[in-house]
Motif scaffolding. Structure first.
Motif, short mmCIF file in Angstrom:
data_model
loop_
_atom_site.label_atom_id
_atom_site.label_comp_id
_atom_site.label_asym_id
_atom_site.label_seq_id
_atom_site.Cartn_x
_atom_site.Cartn_y
_atom_site.Cartn_z
N PHE A 43 0.86 -1.17 0.00
CA PHE A 43 0.00 0.00 0.00
C PHE A 43 0.90 1.24 0.00
CE2 PHE A 43 -2.29 -3.33 2.27
CZ PHE A 43 -3.48 -3.36 1.57
N ILE A 44 0.84 2.00 -1.07
CA ILE A 44 1.67 3.19 -1.18
C ILE A 44 0.75 4.41 -1.06
CG2 ILE A 44 3.34 4.45 -2.59
CD1 ILE A 44 4.16 1.55 -1.77
N PRO A 45 0.92 5.20 0.01
CA PRO A 45 0.07 6.38 0.15
C PRO A 45 0.50 7.50 -0.80
CG PRO A 45 1.63 6.29 1.95
CD PRO A 45 1.84 5.04 1.14
N HIS A 46 -0.46 8.03 -1.51
CA HIS A 46 -0.25 9.20 -2.37
C HIS A 46 -1.17 10.31 -1.89
CE1 HIS A 46 2.33 7.16 -5.26
NE2 HIS A 46 1.46 6.18 -5.34
N TRP A 47 -1.13 10.59 -0.59
CA TRP A 47 -2.05 11.54 0.02
C TRP A 47 -1.84 12.95 -0.49
CZ3 TRP A 47 -1.84 9.74 5.82
CH2 TRP A 47 -2.36 8.45 5.91
N ILE A 48 -0.61 13.32 -0.71
CA ILE A 48 -0.33 14.66 -1.25
C ILE A 48 -0.95 14.80 -2.63
CG2 ILE A 48 1.53 16.14 -2.12
CD1 ILE A 48 3.19 15.22 0.28
N LEU A 49 -0.81 13.78 -3.44
CA LEU A 49 -1.38 13.80 -4.78
C LEU A 49 -2.90 13.94 -4.72
CD1 LEU A 49 -0.88 13.38 -7.87
CD2 LEU A 49 -1.39 10.98 -7.45
N LEU A 50 -3.54 13.19 -3.84
CA LEU A 50 -5.00 13.24 -3.73
C LEU A 50 -5.47 14.60 -3.24
CD1 LEU A 50 -5.59 9.72 -2.26
CD2 LEU A 50 -5.93 10.46 -4.60
N PHE A 51 -4.78 15.15 -2.26
CA PHE A 51 -5.12 16.48 -1.77
C PHE A 51 -4.96 17.50 -2.89
CE2 PHE A 51 -4.08 20.48 0.39
CZ PHE A 51 -5.15 20.59 1.25
N LEU A 52 -3.90 17.38 -3.66
CA LEU A 52 -3.67 18.32 -4.76
C LEU A 52 -4.69 18.16 -5.88
CD1 LEU A 52 0.22 18.35 -4.92
CD2 LEU A 52 -1.30 20.20 -4.20
N ILE A 53 -5.21 16.97 -6.08
CA ILE A 53 -6.28 16.78 -7.05
C ILE A 53 -7.51 17.57 -6.63
CG2 ILE A 53 -7.94 15.08 -7.96
CD1 ILE A 53 -5.53 13.13 -8.18
N LEU A 54 -7.82 17.54 -5.33
CA LEU A 54 -8.93 18.36 -4.84
C LEU A 54 -8.62 19.85 -4.99
CD1 LEU A 54 -10.06 16.42 -1.64
CD2 LEU A 54 -11.07 16.37 -3.93
N VAL A 55 -7.39 20.24 -4.72
CA VAL A 55 -6.99 21.64 -4.91
C VAL A 55 -7.18 22.03 -6.38
CG1 VAL A 55 -5.02 23.24 -4.92
CG2 VAL A 55 -5.39 21.73 -2.97
N CYS A 56 -6.75 21.17 -7.27
CA CYS A 56 -6.85 21.44 -8.69
C CYS A 56 -8.31 21.58 -9.14
CB CYS A 56 -6.16 20.33 -9.48
SG CYS A 56 -6.10 20.62 -11.25
N ILE A 57 -9.17 20.69 -8.67
CA ILE A 57 -10.56 20.70 -9.10
C ILE A 57 -11.34 21.86 -8.49
CG2 ILE A 57 -12.74 19.42 -9.03
CD1 ILE A 57 -11.05 16.84 -9.11
N PHE A 58 -11.16 22.10 -7.19
CA PHE A 58 -12.05 23.02 -6.48
C PHE A 58 -11.41 24.36 -6.10
CE2 PHE A 58 -13.73 18.76 -5.61
CZ PHE A 58 -15.00 18.92 -6.14
N TYR A 59 -10.11 24.50 -6.19
CA TYR A 59 -9.46 25.76 -5.81
C TYR A 59 -8.89 26.50 -7.01
CZ TYR A 59 -6.28 29.03 -3.48
OH TYR A 59 -5.63 30.16 -3.07
N ASP A 60 -8.18 25.79 -7.87
CA ASP A 60 -7.57 26.44 -9.03
C ASP A 60 -8.64 26.91 -10.00
OD1 ASP A 60 -4.92 26.32 -8.37
OD2 ASP A 60 -4.47 24.55 -9.58
N LYS A 61 -8.37 28.08 -10.56
CA LYS A 61 -9.22 28.60 -11.63
C LYS A 61 -8.60 28.13 -12.96
CE LYS A 61 -11.32 32.37 -9.19
NZ LYS A 61 -11.76 33.75 -9.21
N PRO A 62 -9.31 28.32 -14.08
CA PRO A 62 -8.78 27.80 -15.36
C PRO A 62 -7.39 28.28 -15.74
CG PRO A 62 -11.07 28.42 -15.60
CD PRO A 62 -10.66 28.87 -14.22
#
Length: 176
Positions: free
Chosen positions: A35-54
């Motif tokens: 089991f390899i945690p990619h928690w930073i990646l997952l958090f950044l995916i949420l940042v990308c979807i819901f925080y970043d503008k186009p």
């Protein structure tokens, strides 16, 4: 405040990734599955979807920085995580334009990002000789368990952060 909170949360996730396997029950952690945690990646995916503008790329920049920190702290090869996390965030930034940001899209993009990152890291490590797993063994022993455990983590953090990201994005002064 988001300019302070997001890097702090990423830093905490960086630390927790190193000890996260100890949170698993001993029967699961001592098994044959990796089991390899990619928690930073997952958090950044949420940042990308819901925080970043186009036209903003905060998630990509954070992916490069924290990918490099992962390389420095946890691996013996500089650049592997930095490259894969940055590439995954850029791809997520492109794909989010085609979808409306919601829970199911987040799960889909997280599964794609996690799979892509882990496969690219596996290929890099195979080419330089850091791993000797065959593809079928890798897919069943590491890739599938990694995707499942990371999607479970996304389900846990999704309700905690999505509304905050949207509020932070709306409050953010993008001119500075």
């Amino acid at each position: 405040m988001s300019r302070v909170y997001i890097p702090l949360i990423l830093f905490v996730l960086l630390i927790l990734e190193g000890v996260s396997i100890r949170f698993l029950p001993p029967q699961i952690a001592a098994g044959d599955l990796l089991f390899i945690p990619h928690w930073i990646l997952l958090f950044l995916i949420l940042v990308c979807i819901f925080y970043d503008k186009p036209r903003t790329y905060h998630a990509v920049i954070y992916a490069l920085i924290f990918g490099f920190l992962i390389d420095m702290i946890y691996t013996g090869l500089l650049g592997a995580y930095m490259f894969t996390y940055g590439f995954a965030m850029y791809l997520t930034h492109i794909l989010k334009r085609a979808f409306h940001g919601n829970f199911y899209v987040s799960l889909l993009l997280a599964a794609i990002g996690t799979a892509l990152s882990d496969i690219v890291i596996y290929v890099i490590y195979s080419v330089i000789g850091f791993t000797d797993l065959y593809w079928t063994e890798y897919a069943s022993v590491r890739l599938l368990p990694t995707i499942i455990i990371n999607l479970i983590f996304l389900v846990i953090i999704y309700p905690m952060f999505v509304k905050r990201f949207i509020r932070w994005r709306d409050e953010q002064d993008w001119s500075s």
